[in-house]
Motif scaffolding. Sequence first.
Motif, mmCIF file in Angstrom:
data_model
loop_
_atom_site.group_PDB
_atom_site.id
_atom_site.type_symbol
_atom_site.label_atom_id
_atom_site.label_comp_id
_atom_site.label_asym_id
_atom_site.label_seq_id
_atom_site.Cartn_x
_atom_site.Cartn_y
_atom_site.Cartn_z
ATOM 1 N N LYS A 113 45.242 4.642 90.886
ATOM 2 C CA LYS A 113 45.039 4.936 92.138
ATOM 3 C C LYS A 113 43.681 5.986 91.639
ATOM 4 O O LYS A 113 43.570 6.210 91.225
ATOM 5 C CB LYS A 113 46.378 5.265 92.563
ATOM 6 N N ASN A 114 43.041 6.025 93.161
ATOM 7 C CA ASN A 114 42.521 7.161 93.034
ATOM 8 C C ASN A 114 43.320 8.669 93.030
ATOM 9 O O ASN A 114 43.548 8.712 93.645
ATOM 10 C CB ASN A 114 41.510 7.499 94.434
ATOM 11 N N VAL A 115 41.955 10.145 92.785
ATOM 12 C CA VAL A 115 43.043 11.003 92.592
ATOM 13 C C VAL A 115 43.009 11.744 93.045
ATOM 14 O O VAL A 115 43.910 12.069 93.263
ATOM 15 C CB VAL A 115 41.304 11.787 91.678
ATOM 16 N N THR A 117 44.199 10.164 96.216
ATOM 17 C CA THR A 117 45.502 9.785 96.489
ATOM 18 C C THR A 117 46.945 10.347 95.128
ATOM 19 O O THR A 117 47.852 10.431 96.083
ATOM 20 C CB THR A 117 45.855 8.538 96.937
ATOM 21 N N LEU A 118 46.664 10.063 93.856
ATOM 22 C CA LEU A 118 47.620 10.527 93.635
ATOM 23 C C LEU A 118 48.232 11.769 93.571
ATOM 24 O O LEU A 118 49.180 12.227 92.835
ATOM 25 C CB LEU A 118 47.065 9.974 91.767
ATOM 26 N N VAL A 119 46.818 12.698 94.103
ATOM 27 C CA VAL A 119 47.941 13.812 93.755
ATOM 28 C C VAL A 119 48.658 14.147 94.854
ATOM 29 O O VAL A 119 49.429 15.000 95.191
ATOM 30 C CB VAL A 119 46.123 14.875 93.695
ATOM 31 N N GLU A 120 48.052 13.851 95.922
ATOM 32 C CA GLU A 120 49.197 14.104 97.379
ATOM 33 C C GLU A 120 50.004 13.245 97.034
ATOM 34 O O GLU A 120 50.921 13.386 97.253
ATOM 35 C CB GLU A 120 48.392 12.953 98.358
ATOM 36 N N GLU A 121 50.342 11.966 96.250
ATOM 37 C CA GLU A 121 52.249 11.869 96.561
ATOM 38 C C GLU A 121 52.954 12.155 94.980
ATOM 39 O O GLU A 121 53.714 11.809 94.916
ATOM 40 C CB GLU A 121 51.359 10.016 94.765
ATOM 41 N N GLN A 131 68.883 18.127 93.031
ATOM 42 C CA GLN A 131 67.670 17.820 93.217
ATOM 43 C C GLN A 131 66.955 18.809 93.992
ATOM 44 O O GLN A 131 67.424 18.732 94.992
ATOM 45 C CB GLN A 131 67.404 16.589 93.257
ATOM 46 N N VAL A 132 66.191 20.147 93.612
ATOM 47 C CA VAL A 132 65.479 20.132 94.366
ATOM 48 C C VAL A 132 63.639 20.247 94.919
ATOM 49 O O VAL A 132 63.119 20.611 93.134
ATOM 50 C CB VAL A 132 65.713 22.288 94.232
ATOM 51 N N SER A 133 63.491 19.821 95.558
ATOM 52 C CA SER A 133 62.059 19.934 95.378
ATOM 53 C C SER A 133 61.158 21.031 96.080
ATOM 54 O O SER A 133 61.826 21.910 95.384
ATOM 55 C CB SER A 133 61.212 18.407 96.896
ATOM 56 N N LEU A 134 60.466 21.377 94.396
ATOM 57 C CA LEU A 134 59.472 22.639 94.291
ATOM 58 C C LEU A 134 57.921 22.032 94.805
ATOM 59 O O LEU A 134 57.501 20.802 94.829
ATOM 60 C CB LEU A 134 58.824 22.837 92.652
ATOM 61 N N PRO A 135 56.797 22.995 95.730
ATOM 62 C CA PRO A 135 55.437 22.811 96.055
ATOM 63 C C PRO A 135 54.789 22.892 94.641
ATOM 64 O O PRO A 135 55.452 23.314 93.882
ATOM 65 C CB PRO A 135 55.870 24.237 96.421
ATOM 66 N N ILE A 136 53.523 21.766 95.245
ATOM 67 C CA ILE A 136 52.941 21.516 94.050
ATOM 68 C C ILE A 136 51.570 21.809 94.533
ATOM 69 O O ILE A 136 50.947 22.408 95.458
ATOM 70 C CB ILE A 136 52.963 20.259 93.830
ATOM 71 N N ASP A 137 50.895 22.859 93.381
ATOM 72 C CA ASP A 137 49.294 23.216 93.858
ATOM 73 C C ASP A 137 48.369 22.293 93.781
ATOM 74 O O ASP A 137 48.004 22.053 92.459
ATOM 75 C CB ASP A 137 49.296 24.269 92.424
ATOM 76 N N GLN A 138 47.981 21.553 94.843
ATOM 77 C CA GLN A 138 47.747 20.299 94.814
ATOM 78 C C GLN A 138 45.948 20.811 94.209
ATOM 79 O O GLN A 138 45.774 19.460 93.830
ATOM 80 C CB GLN A 138 47.224 19.122 95.651
ATOM 81 N N SER A 139 45.441 21.667 94.719
ATOM 82 C CA SER A 139 43.596 21.882 94.290
ATOM 83 C C SER A 139 43.692 22.765 92.918
ATOM 84 O O SER A 139 42.869 22.231 92.609
ATOM 85 C CB SER A 139 43.008 23.096 95.351
ATOM 86 N N ALA A 140 45.141 23.017 92.767
ATOM 87 C CA ALA A 140 44.860 23.098 90.925
ATOM 88 C C ALA A 140 44.881 22.485 90.196
ATOM 89 O O ALA A 140 44.727 22.496 89.455
ATOM 90 C CB ALA A 140 45.969 24.116 90.626
ATOM 91 N N LEU A 141 45.479 21.134 90.790
ATOM 92 C CA LEU A 141 45.590 19.804 89.987
ATOM 93 C C LEU A 141 44.326 19.106 89.799
ATOM 94 O O LEU A 141 43.868 18.724 89.236
ATOM 95 C CB LEU A 141 46.618 18.984 90.365
ATOM 96 N N ARG A 142 44.222 19.165 91.548
ATOM 97 C CA ARG A 142 42.349 18.457 91.778
ATOM 98 C C ARG A 142 41.425 19.333 91.086
ATOM 99 O O ARG A 142 40.301 18.419 90.160
ATOM 100 C CB ARG A 142 42.097 18.724 92.676
ATOM 101 N N SER A 143 41.267 20.672 90.895
ATOM 102 C CA SER A 143 40.301 21.626 90.047
ATOM 103 C C SER A 143 40.007 21.320 87.987
ATOM 104 O O SER A 143 39.591 20.736 88.154
ATOM 105 C CB SER A 143 41.003 22.954 90.241
#
Length: 152
Positions: A113-115, A117-121, A131-143
Motif C-alpha cells: 500500500k502507499n505510505v 494509506t498505510l499510516v492512516e490504517e 483492549q484499549v485503543s491508543l492514539p498514534i502520531d501519524q505525522s511523526a510516523l510519516r516524518s
Amino acid sequence: LDKGEGNAMLHMRDIAFELITLGRIFDELQVFKNIAAVKITHILNHCQDHDWGFAYLFKLGMVLEQGEVGDKDIDGSVTAADQRVAKVIVSQFRHFQDVVTFVWNEQTSATQKNVKTLVEEVTSYAASGKQVSLPIDQSALRSAFDEYEKEY
C-alpha cells in the motif's frame, strides 16, 4: 575409457590418481569456503568500525546487489557467475541485512500500500488485560518514513 575395457584396465591407476587429485580439491572446498568467509567478515567488520561504515556498507551492498562489478563478458557486461557471487555475498553476510531488506521492499512494492494509506490504517493498543485503543502520531510516523526514504 572410450577405447574399451582392456585400455581402461591398463590405465586404472592413472584414472585413480586423477580422481585423487580432484578429490583433494573436493575434500578441501569447505575449508576454502570457511577461510574466505572469515576474510570477508574481517573486511566488512573493519568497514563497520568507522563512523561512516554503516552507510558505506549499505552503498557497497547496493553496488554488489546491482551486479555491475566483476569480470566482463565479451559484450562488456558482468559475467553471470560474478553477478551470482555478488548476490550470494549480500545475502550471506549480516553486514548487508539492510540491503536485503531494501531490495525485498523494492521487489514487493507493487503489492504494498502507499505510505499515506498505510499510516492512516495503523492502529495501536495497550498491552493490558483489556483492549484499549491508543492514539498514534501519524505525522511523526510519516516524518520517520520520509527520513528513511531520504537516506536510503
